[in-house]
Design a protein around this motif. Structure first.
Motif, PDB file in Angstrom:
ATOM      1  N   PRO A  37      57.225  -2.592  78.909  1.00 16.17           N
ATOM      2  CA  PRO A  37      58.344  -2.331  78.893  1.00 16.17           C
ATOM      3  C   PRO A  37      59.180  -3.822  78.585  1.00 16.17           C
ATOM      4  O   PRO A  37      60.471  -3.851  78.369  1.00 16.17           O
ATOM      5  CB  PRO A  37      58.829  -1.661  79.532  1.00 16.17           C
ATOM      6  CG  PRO A  37      57.689  -1.979  81.449  1.00 16.17           C
ATOM      7  CD  PRO A  37      56.196  -1.697  79.633  1.00 16.17           C
ATOM      8  N   THR A  38      58.461  -5.006  78.925  1.00 14.10           N
ATOM      9  CA  THR A  38      58.588  -5.903  79.036  1.00 14.10           C
ATOM     10  C   THR A  38      58.364  -6.941  78.202  1.00 14.10           C
ATOM     11  O   THR A  38      59.164  -8.052  77.771  1.00 14.10           O
ATOM     12  CB  THR A  38      58.277  -7.074  80.669  1.00 14.10           C
ATOM     13  OG1 THR A  38      56.516  -6.507  80.485  1.00 14.10           O
ATOM     14  CG2 THR A  38      58.264  -6.099  82.308  1.00 14.10           C
ATOM     15  N   GLN A  39      58.068  -6.518  77.529  1.00 17.48           N
ATOM     16  CA  GLN A  39      57.518  -6.658  75.820  1.00 17.48           C
ATOM     17  C   GLN A  39      58.589  -6.059  74.293  1.00 17.48           C
ATOM     18  O   GLN A  39      57.956  -6.482  73.446  1.00 17.48           O
ATOM     19  CB  GLN A  39      56.662  -7.458  75.653  1.00 17.48           C
ATOM     20  CG  GLN A  39      55.561  -7.991  76.508  1.00 17.48           C
ATOM     21  CD  GLN A  39      54.169  -8.285  76.338  1.00 17.48           C
ATOM     22  OE1 GLN A  39      53.578  -9.109  75.517  1.00 17.48           O
ATOM     23  NE2 GLN A  39      53.557  -7.846  76.618  1.00 17.48           N
ATOM     24  N   SER A  40      59.809  -5.503  75.339  1.00 20.39           N
ATOM     25  CA  SER A  40      59.936  -4.828  73.994  1.00 20.39           C
ATOM     26  C   SER A  40      61.016  -5.432  73.431  1.00 20.39           C
ATOM     27  O   SER A  40      61.451  -5.429  72.348  1.00 20.39           O
ATOM     28  CB  SER A  40      60.808  -3.408  75.209  1.00 20.39           C
ATOM     29  OG  SER A  40      61.908  -4.005  76.295  1.00 20.39           O
ATOM     30  N   ASP A  41      61.527  -6.780  74.049  1.00 21.50           N
ATOM     31  CA  ASP A  41      62.587  -6.942  73.189  1.00 21.50           C
ATOM     32  C   ASP A  41      62.401  -8.067  71.631  1.00 21.50           C
ATOM     33  O   ASP A  41      60.621  -9.029  72.354  1.00 21.50           O
ATOM     34  CB  ASP A  41      63.673  -7.966  74.028  1.00 21.50           C
ATOM     35  CG  ASP A  41      65.030  -9.309  73.957  1.00 21.50           C
ATOM     36  OD1 ASP A  41      65.010  -8.630  72.083  1.00 21.50           O
ATOM     37  OD2 ASP A  41      65.013 -10.246  74.395  1.00 21.50           O
ATOM     38  N   SER A  42      62.336  -8.358  70.706  1.00 20.03           N
ATOM     39  CA  SER A  42      62.387  -9.089  70.006  1.00 20.03           C
ATOM     40  C   SER A  42      62.821  -9.487  68.672  1.00 20.03           C
ATOM     41  O   SER A  42      63.112  -8.782  68.289  1.00 20.03           O
ATOM     42  CB  SER A  42      60.815  -8.713  69.296  1.00 20.03           C
ATOM     43  OG  SER A  42      61.138  -7.330  68.566  1.00 20.03           O
ATOM     44  N   LEU A  43      62.428 -10.775  67.733  1.00 17.83           N
ATOM     45  CA  LEU A  43      63.549 -10.893  66.859  1.00 17.83           C
ATOM     46  C   LEU A  43      63.387  -8.951  66.062  1.00 17.83           C
ATOM     47  O   LEU A  43      64.894  -9.230  65.211  1.00 17.83           O
ATOM     48  CB  LEU A  43      62.506 -11.674  66.087  1.00 17.83           C
ATOM     49  CG  LEU A  43      63.291 -12.156  65.082  1.00 17.83           C
ATOM     50  CD1 LEU A  43      63.405 -13.873  64.597  1.00 17.83           C
ATOM     51  CD2 LEU A  43      62.962 -11.580  63.503  1.00 17.83           C
ATOM     52  N   ILE A  44      62.289  -8.957  65.639  1.00 18.31           N
ATOM     53  CA  ILE A  44      62.840  -7.475  64.669  1.00 18.31           C
ATOM     54  C   ILE A  44      63.463  -6.147  65.394  1.00 18.31           C
ATOM     55  O   ILE A  44      63.739  -6.046  64.799  1.00 18.31           O
ATOM     56  CB  ILE A  44      61.467  -7.328  64.197  1.00 18.31           C
ATOM     57  CG1 ILE A  44      61.486  -6.189  62.894  1.00 18.31           C
ATOM     58  CG2 ILE A  44      60.654  -6.335  65.200  1.00 18.31           C
ATOM     59  CD1 ILE A  44      62.585  -6.971  61.582  1.00 18.31           C
ATOM     60  N   THR A  45      63.224  -6.242  66.546  1.00 15.81           N
ATOM     61  CA  THR A  45      64.337  -5.429  67.164  1.00 15.81           C
ATOM     62  C   THR A  45      65.540  -5.379  67.875  1.00 15.81           C
ATOM     63  O   THR A  45      66.105  -4.750  66.928  1.00 15.81           O
ATOM     64  CB  THR A  45      63.649  -5.223  68.713  1.00 15.81           C
ATOM     65  OG1 THR A  45      62.649  -4.730  68.550  1.00 15.81           O
ATOM     66  CG2 THR A  45      64.436  -4.131  69.068  1.00 15.81           C
ATOM     67  N   ARG A  46      65.991  -6.552  67.055  1.00 19.63           N
ATOM     68  CA  ARG A  46      67.110  -7.536  67.272  1.00 19.63           C
ATOM     69  C   ARG A  46      67.527  -7.234  66.163  1.00 19.63           C
ATOM     70  O   ARG A  46      68.687  -6.816  65.660  1.00 19.63           O
ATOM     71  CB  ARG A  46      67.169  -8.660  67.561  1.00 19.63           C
ATOM     72  CG  ARG A  46      66.713  -8.925  69.045  1.00 19.63           C
ATOM     73  CD  ARG A  46      67.584 -10.592  69.573  1.00 19.63           C
ATOM     74  NE  ARG A  46      66.544 -10.321  71.505  1.00 19.63           N
ATOM     75  CZ  ARG A  46      67.465 -11.591  71.534  1.00 19.63           C
ATOM     76  NH1 ARG A  46      67.555 -12.577  70.936  1.00 19.63           N
ATOM     77  NH2 ARG A  46      67.025 -12.155  73.090  1.00 19.63           N
ATOM     78  N   ILE A  47      67.123  -7.638  64.916  1.00 17.13           N
ATOM     79  CA  ILE A  47      67.420  -7.448  63.512  1.00 17.13           C
ATOM     80  C   ILE A  47      67.723  -6.557  63.310  1.00 17.13           C
ATOM     81  O   ILE A  47      68.651  -5.789  62.349  1.00 17.13           O
ATOM     82  CB  ILE A  47      66.605  -8.185  62.639  1.00 17.13           C
ATOM     83  CG1 ILE A  47      66.878  -9.976  63.016  1.00 17.13           C
ATOM     84  CG2 ILE A  47      66.897  -8.112  61.178  1.00 17.13           C
ATOM     85  CD1 ILE A  47      66.317 -11.101  62.032  1.00 17.13           C
ATOM     86  N   GLN A  48      66.635  -5.566  63.516  1.00 13.10           N
ATOM     87  CA  GLN A  48      66.821  -3.933  62.531  1.00 13.10           C
ATOM     88  C   GLN A  48      67.772  -3.060  63.587  1.00 13.10           C
ATOM     89  O   GLN A  48      68.088  -1.694  62.900  1.00 13.10           O
ATOM     90  CB  GLN A  48      65.771  -2.616  63.048  1.00 13.10           C
ATOM     91  CG  GLN A  48      64.271  -3.658  61.681  1.00 13.10           C
ATOM     92  CD  GLN A  48      63.162  -3.150  62.314  1.00 13.10           C
ATOM     93  OE1 GLN A  48      63.197  -2.212  63.487  1.00 13.10           O
ATOM     94  NE2 GLN A  48      62.043  -3.363  61.145  1.00 13.10           N
ATOM     95  N   SER A  49      68.443  -3.547  64.655  1.00 14.26           N
ATOM     96  CA  SER A  49      69.786  -3.146  65.209  1.00 14.26           C
ATOM     97  C   SER A  49      70.895  -3.211  63.945  1.00 14.26           C
ATOM     98  O   SER A  49      71.807  -2.164  64.674  1.00 14.26           O
ATOM     99  CB  SER A  49      69.817  -3.342  65.866  1.00 14.26           C
ATOM    100  OG  SER A  49      70.273  -4.876  66.390  1.00 14.26           O
ATOM    101  N   VAL A  50      70.375  -3.956  63.573  1.00 14.95           N
ATOM    102  CA  VAL A  50      72.126  -4.462  62.431  1.00 14.95           C
ATOM    103  C   VAL A  50      71.469  -3.823  61.706  1.00 14.95           C
ATOM    104  O   VAL A  50      72.619  -3.752  60.548  1.00 14.95           O
ATOM    105  CB  VAL A  50      72.252  -6.005  62.024  1.00 14.95           C
ATOM    106  CG1 VAL A  50      73.797  -6.423  61.995  1.00 14.95           C
ATOM    107  CG2 VAL A  50      72.678  -6.568  64.516  1.00 14.95           C
ATOM    108  N   LEU A  51      70.425  -4.166  60.927  1.00 11.53           N
ATOM    109  CA  LEU A  51      70.049  -3.993  59.278  1.00 11.53           C
ATOM    110  C   LEU A  51      68.924  -2.934  59.449  1.00 11.53           C
ATOM    111  O   LEU A  51      67.620  -4.650  59.548  1.00 11.53           O
ATOM    112  CB  LEU A  51      69.674  -5.237  58.499  1.00 11.53           C
ATOM    113  CG  LEU A  51      70.828  -5.847  58.567  1.00 11.53           C
ATOM    114  CD1 LEU A  51      70.724  -7.508  57.876  1.00 11.53           C
ATOM    115  CD2 LEU A  51      72.358  -5.739  57.662  1.00 11.53           C
ATOM    116  N   PRO A  52      68.823  -1.999  59.282  1.00 13.29           N
ATOM    117  CA  PRO A  52      66.940  -1.413  59.831  1.00 13.29           C
ATOM    118  C   PRO A  52      66.634  -1.433  58.868  1.00 13.29           C
ATOM    119  O   PRO A  52      64.789  -1.470  58.930  1.00 13.29           O
ATOM    120  CB  PRO A  52      67.531  -0.186  59.764  1.00 13.29           C
ATOM    121  CG  PRO A  52      69.414   0.062  60.400  1.00 13.29           C
ATOM    122  CD  PRO A  52      69.641  -1.240  59.765  1.00 13.29           C
TER     123      PRO A  52
END
Length: 215
Positions: A37-52
């Motif tokens: 859970p401490t490594q769930s944040d990432s660049l692709i996670t953030r981006i796919q929240s806007v552009l899946p």
């Protein structure tokens, strides 16, 4: 859309194309999620929240900042992935290192293998994967130097391990720099500064340049 991505995901878009885009990853952010859970944040996670539909074409180490390419569809992912695999993408990095090089420019050829897992550390090993890095000195300071780096291969920790192997560890490196040096800096001074490749759809040359995030 680029403004929306910057606003919602907190990322700067350096190049926008109908089939792909180039964004700037900050230091300390994973390219993709790790385990736990401490490594769930990432660049692709953030981006796919806007552009899946966006997918990573390549990756950067968590502590390395700079340019990353993302594809907007599977066909583009295959085309751009092929360019990286065939070493048809010219990559330029900037690094501030401890010490001064013995020459203006040079080449590091060193087989690298993972020597430890926690933290992940790579070093010279006869059974390692062949790695090649070109470097040139851009500036000399009192106790540090700025280098331009061109990796001809793309292995994990390649630039960091190669520079440490020639006595020029990257400033702020918690793994390869002496502890007294790494603890005195907030971040790793390694940045993916430039990318250049042929647009697989138009044939035009794409050149993307970032700026150094430290002074």
């Amino acid at each position: 859309m680029a403004d929306r991505l910057a606003q919602l995901a907190g990322l700067m878009v350096r190049h926008w194309h109908p089939r792909f885009l180039v964004v700037e990853k900050p230091s300390g952010l994973l390219s993709q999620p790790g385990l736990g859970p401490t490594q769930s944040d990432s660049l692709i996670t953030r981006i796919q929240s806007v552009l899946p539909e966006l997918q990573l074409v390549h990756r950067l180490d968590r502590d390395t900042s700079g340019l990353l390419v993302l594809a907007r569809d599977q066909g583009c992912l295959k085309q751009l992935g092929g360019l990286f695999a065939d070493r048809m993408v010219h990559k330029l990095y900037a690094a501030d290192v401890h010490g001064h090089p013995s020459a203006i420019s040079g080449t590091v050829r060193l087989r690298l293998a993972r020597l430890s897992a926690h933290p992940p550390r790579y070093g010279s090993h006869p059974d390692g994967r062949p790695c090649l890095t070109l470097w040139r000195c851009a500036h000399l300071g009192s106790q540090r130097s700025r280098l331009w780096l061109v990796p001809r291969t793309g292995r994990s920790h390649q630039l960091r391990a190669h520079l440490a192997s020639i006595g020029l560890p990257v400033i702020g490196d918690p793994i390869y720099a002496p502890a007294v040096h790494s603890l005195s800096h907030e971040r790793l001074h390694l940045h993916a500064l430039g990318l250049s490749f042929s647009d697989p759809f138009s044939g035009k040359r794409i050149r993307v340049r970032s700026t150094l995030p430290w002074s």
